[in-house]
Write a protein that holds these residues in place. Structure first.
Motif, PDB file in Angstrom:
ATOM      1  N   SER A 187       0.934  -1.241   0.010  1.00 10.08           N
ATOM      2  CA  SER A 187      -0.083   0.064   0.020  1.00 10.08           C
ATOM      3  C   SER A 187       0.858   1.301  -0.174  1.00 10.08           C
ATOM      4  N   ILE A 188       0.569   2.343  -0.708  1.00  9.63           N
ATOM      5  CA  ILE A 188       1.234   3.404  -0.725  1.00  9.63           C
ATOM      6  C   ILE A 188       0.143   4.724  -0.676  1.00  9.63           C
ATOM      7  N   ALA A 189       0.494   5.597   0.143  1.00 10.21           N
ATOM      8  CA  ALA A 189      -0.250   6.728   0.142  1.00 10.21           C
ATOM      9  C   ALA A 189       0.488   8.186   0.182  1.00 10.21           C
ATOM     10  N   VAL A 190      -0.028   9.262  -0.110  1.00  7.84           N
ATOM     11  CA  VAL A 190       0.514  10.635   0.032  1.00  7.84           C
ATOM     12  C   VAL A 190      -0.322  11.611   0.472  1.00  7.84           C
ATOM     13  N   VAL A 191      -0.056  12.326   1.860  1.00  6.67           N
ATOM     14  CA  VAL A 191      -1.042  13.215   2.467  1.00  6.67           C
ATOM     15  C   VAL A 191      -0.451  14.569   1.918  1.00  6.67           C
ATOM     16  N   ASP A 192      -1.196  15.115   1.308  1.00  6.81           N
ATOM     17  CA  ASP A 192      -1.018  16.743   0.880  1.00  6.81           C
ATOM     18  C   ASP A 192      -1.492  17.576   2.115  1.00  6.81           C
ATOM     19  N   SER A 193      -0.716  18.185   2.808  1.00  3.69           N
ATOM     20  CA  SER A 193      -1.181  19.179   3.834  1.00  3.69           C
ATOM     21  C   SER A 193      -1.775  20.556   3.396  1.00  3.69           C
ATOM     22  N   THR A 194      -1.617  20.833   1.811  1.00  2.00           N
ATOM     23  CA  THR A 194      -1.837  22.190   1.537  1.00  2.00           C
ATOM     24  C   THR A 194      -3.395  21.784   1.069  1.00  2.00           C
ATOM     25  N   LYS A 195      -4.004  20.637   0.659  1.00  2.32           N
ATOM     26  CA  LYS A 195      -5.049  20.356   0.189  1.00  2.32           C
ATOM     27  C   LYS A 195      -5.852  19.676   1.391  1.00  2.32           C
ATOM     28  N   ASN A 196      -5.135  19.205   2.568  1.00  3.07           N
ATOM     29  CA  ASN A 196      -5.858  18.375   3.323  1.00  3.07           C
ATOM     30  C   ASN A 196      -6.351  17.227   2.837  1.00  3.07           C
TER      31      ASN A 196
END
Length: 227
Positions: A187-196
């Protein structure tokens, strides 16, 4: 010392008794204490030519040496995993449960932050096999994630897994359905703090949200497989 030539039987058992093995070991400059009785577990068989009599003798490699080698490998493997300090820098609130079945593991986790510190990529994977085979695959998986995301700059999670699958098939010469199927569920995920926002892709590994909804990954593993 002279021991009459004997050969191993079809079962693979040594034709020499324990005392003879120790004598042969001493004659070859090997510490006799490292020759173990057949009943002792973790025996690693190797063959050594003796007295040019075309006799192959099975020497048992000591469990202590074997475990020391695994412990060194564990240090190397742990050095590649993200440290707790780095993970806290990226995620203040998180937990990690990592409990390898053996000394070295076929499971691994991976985490990287982009240069602007606005996105965090993280991944968990379950490689085929346990112990040494699984550890080899975990090293390959970690290396590929660094190459694909950090060096090549691929950011889309679906494309990352597609590229990983292609690279594993190529690296392990998995050209046909008859070849070995080593690989990993990941599994791979990316969290974008600018877009929440969070973007996820999975190969036979799901993502579970804390509010009890479950997002399933795809059914294709990251290695050659029958469709």
């Amino acid at each position: 010392m002279k021991i009459s030539p004997r050969i191993s039987n079809s079962s693979g058992k040594s034709p020499f008794n324990f005392k003879e093995k120790q004598q042969i070991a001493q004659a070859h400059g090997i510490d006799a204490s490292k020759v173990l009785p057949a009943r002792v577990p973790y025996v690693n068989a190797s063959y050594t030519q003796f007295d040019q009599d075309e006799v192959s003798v099975i020497f048992a490699v000591g469990e202590k040496d074997y475990q020391e080698s695994l412990n060194r490998a564990k240090i190397v493997q742990n050095g590649i995993l993200p440290t707790i300090e780095k993970m806290k820098d990226m995620f203040q609130e998180h937990f990690l449960y990592y409990s390898p079945l053996q000394t070295i593991s076929g499971d691994f986790y991976w985490m990287k932050e982009n240069k602007s510190k606005t996105k965090v990529f993280f991944s968990v994977a379950d490689c085929t096999g346990h112990g040494v085979p699984g550890a080899f695959m975990s090293m390959i998986g970690t290396s590929l994630l660094n190459e694909i995301i950090v060096e090549k700059g691929i950011k889309d999670t679906n494309k990352i897994l597609d590229e990983m699958r292609s690279q594993i098939i190529k690296s392990l010469n998995q050209d046909t359905q008859d070849d070995q199927k080593d690989g990993m569920d990941i599994s791979i995920a990316v969290v974008d703090s600018t877009k929440n926002s969070l973007e996820f892709a999975g190969a036979k590994n799901p993502l579970v949200y804390m509010h009890k909804k479950r997002q399933r990954g795809g059914e294709d593993p990251v290695h050659f497989h029958n469709t």
